[in-house]
Design an enzyme around this catalytic site. Sequence first.
Site, PDB file in Angstrom:
ATOM      1  N   ASN A  82       0.807  -1.259  -0.050  1.00  0.00           N
ATOM      2  CA  ASN A  82       0.065  -0.013  -0.048  1.00  0.00           C
ATOM      3  C   ASN A  82       1.075   1.105   0.286  1.00  0.00           C
ATOM      4  O   ASN A  82       1.847   1.137   0.696  1.00  0.00           O
ATOM      5  CB  ASN A  82      -1.109   0.015   1.296  1.00  0.00           C
ATOM      6  CG  ASN A  82      -1.912  -0.910   1.064  1.00  0.00           C
ATOM      7  OD1 ASN A  82      -2.876  -0.865   0.242  1.00  0.00           O
ATOM      8  ND2 ASN A  82      -2.184  -1.975   2.103  1.00  0.00           N
ATOM      9  N   HIS A  83       0.315   2.292  -0.751  1.00  0.00           N
ATOM     10  CA  HIS A  83       1.040   3.600  -0.528  1.00  0.00           C
ATOM     11  C   HIS A  83       0.638   4.085   0.504  1.00  0.00           C
ATOM     12  O   HIS A  83      -0.372   4.162   1.084  1.00  0.00           O
ATOM     13  CB  HIS A  83       0.741   4.536  -1.862  1.00  0.00           C
ATOM     14  CG  HIS A  83       1.392   5.501  -2.021  1.00  0.00           C
ATOM     15  ND1 HIS A  83       1.580   6.833  -1.158  1.00  0.00           N
ATOM     16  CD2 HIS A  83       2.510   5.843  -2.987  1.00  0.00           C
ATOM     17  CE1 HIS A  83       2.321   7.407  -1.844  1.00  0.00           C
ATOM     18  NE2 HIS A  83       3.027   6.942  -2.748  1.00  0.00           N
ATOM     19  N   PRO A  84       1.863   4.613   1.320  1.00  0.00           N
ATOM     20  CA  PRO A  84       1.704   5.336   2.709  1.00  0.00           C
ATOM     21  C   PRO A  84       0.701   6.435   2.874  1.00  0.00           C
ATOM     22  O   PRO A  84       0.105   6.870   3.682  1.00  0.00           O
ATOM     23  CB  PRO A  84       3.039   5.728   3.148  1.00  0.00           C
ATOM     24  CG  PRO A  84       3.840   5.852   1.962  1.00  0.00           C
ATOM     25  CD  PRO A  84       3.218   4.839   0.969  1.00  0.00           C
ATOM     26  N   TYR A 100      -4.384   3.013  -3.185  1.00  0.00           N
ATOM     27  CA  TYR A 100      -3.152   2.721  -4.043  1.00  0.00           C
ATOM     28  C   TYR A 100      -2.469   1.427  -3.337  1.00  0.00           C
ATOM     29  O   TYR A 100      -1.762   1.657  -2.325  1.00  0.00           O
ATOM     30  CB  TYR A 100      -2.239   3.875  -3.946  1.00  0.00           C
ATOM     31  CG  TYR A 100      -1.138   3.930  -4.802  1.00  0.00           C
ATOM     32  CD1 TYR A 100      -0.610   2.877  -5.641  1.00  0.00           C
ATOM     33  CD2 TYR A 100      -0.436   4.875  -5.128  1.00  0.00           C
ATOM     34  CE1 TYR A 100       0.363   2.753  -6.590  1.00  0.00           C
ATOM     35  CE2 TYR A 100       0.707   5.005  -5.975  1.00  0.00           C
ATOM     36  CZ  TYR A 100       1.035   3.895  -6.617  1.00  0.00           C
ATOM     37  OH  TYR A 100       2.005   3.851  -7.572  1.00  0.00           O
ATOM     38  N   ARG A 134      -9.028   4.363   5.578  1.00  0.00           N
ATOM     39  CA  ARG A 134      -8.526   3.243   4.820  1.00  0.00           C
ATOM     40  C   ARG A 134      -9.052   1.832   5.126  1.00  0.00           C
ATOM     41  O   ARG A 134      -9.580   1.035   3.987  1.00  0.00           O
ATOM     42  CB  ARG A 134      -6.934   3.193   4.737  1.00  0.00           C
ATOM     43  CG  ARG A 134      -6.444   2.262   3.542  1.00  0.00           C
ATOM     44  CD  ARG A 134      -4.863   2.033   3.821  1.00  0.00           C
ATOM     45  NE  ARG A 134      -4.161   3.138   3.698  1.00  0.00           N
ATOM     46  CZ  ARG A 134      -3.228   3.545   2.759  1.00  0.00           C
ATOM     47  NH1 ARG A 134      -3.295   3.227   1.647  1.00  0.00           N
ATOM     48  NH2 ARG A 134      -2.461   4.843   2.843  1.00  0.00           N
TER      49      ARG A 134
END
Length: 395
Positions: free
Chosen positions: A246-248, A253, A303
């Site tokens: 996952n994108h931080p 994403y 998220r």
Amino acid sequence: MTMRDEDDGTQPAEAHASDCPPGTELSGLLVVTLEQAVAAPYASSRLADAGARVIKIERPEGDFARRYDTCVDGESAYFVWLNRGKESIALDLRDTGDKAVLAAILAKADVFIQNLAPGAVARLGFDQAELRARHPRLITCAISGYGDEGPYRDLKAYDLLVQAESGLSEITGTPEGRARTGVSVCDIAAGMTAYQNILQALIARGISGRGRHVAVSLYHALADWMNVPYLQYAYGGVTPQRCGLNHPTIAPYGDYACADGKSVLFSIQNETEWRNFCTQVLYRPDVAADPRFINNPARVRNRPALDAIIETVFAAIPRDAMAARLEAARIAYGRVSTMADLRAHPQNRFVTVETPAGAVTMLAPGALADGQSPALRPVPALDAHGAALRREFGE
């Protein structure tokens, strides 16, 4: 050497392209490399790919990377990848005669690369500063773990050790634990850095007529690549978090499992894409208007709830069908490929390289020149060129 240092301007550009096909750009350049493992062989292999004559000096038992594995018909995958196009000679540099052979080769060399332990090459009688004093056009390159100065200069350094020491492992993995980067990224970074700086030194020599020394370390090459997380922390007080695939700071994403157990990774970069994703991929236009997901910061904060919605939809559809849906919505995506997927990937380019075990088909170098990959020369057996090189340079 026979390399032309400048263009006389008498031929059109089209003629130059045909006169210098890929794999011949460095023809006439003699590179001597006292190397082992990955970093230095990476740099010298790229010089060989460009047409340089690369003489690989091996200890009598050979570069230990020859024995890293036996996956390629008995040959090491590492060695096959990084040693095409080289001539191999086995020298015992404790032997006076063998040292004389190396000295004779170096007297005619343009580039000398070594990645022995700090100080080892000088103790063998081939101090690189002294060599440049005797041969002013010589370019020398030393690849080490931590460089020639500083308190860590004498430490042994291998790729995974430097992944940890540089902080890379702290930002790689999942919240539950750190992970090794799946390829030898520190070695490759050092090899790439050495290669580009050797090319710069060749350009500078064409202007000044003099060589220079290039010092590269695994730590410093990888530390340069760590500048984004470093600057985020040093100036913003932000420590990047390990978040798997996952994108931080962007959501959604990341990767999501599909009905067949395979995963696809996709990225939403703006609000138009977000609305298209909800409407054309999730078939849930109501999600786009949910206050919890109204913009990227809100989606990052929420998220887990967002992932639950996405996971439910993706889990009902096979990966390739989901990829087709993402593509139709013009959402950037990538399949999470297994090694079997990589082997069969439709975007692959391949080259064939001769090895001591026979012809090997491998993934092609990353760049094309005028639409062509270079013609790659064989991977040598240990001391395959020893007798010829001893005759050429005298025993």
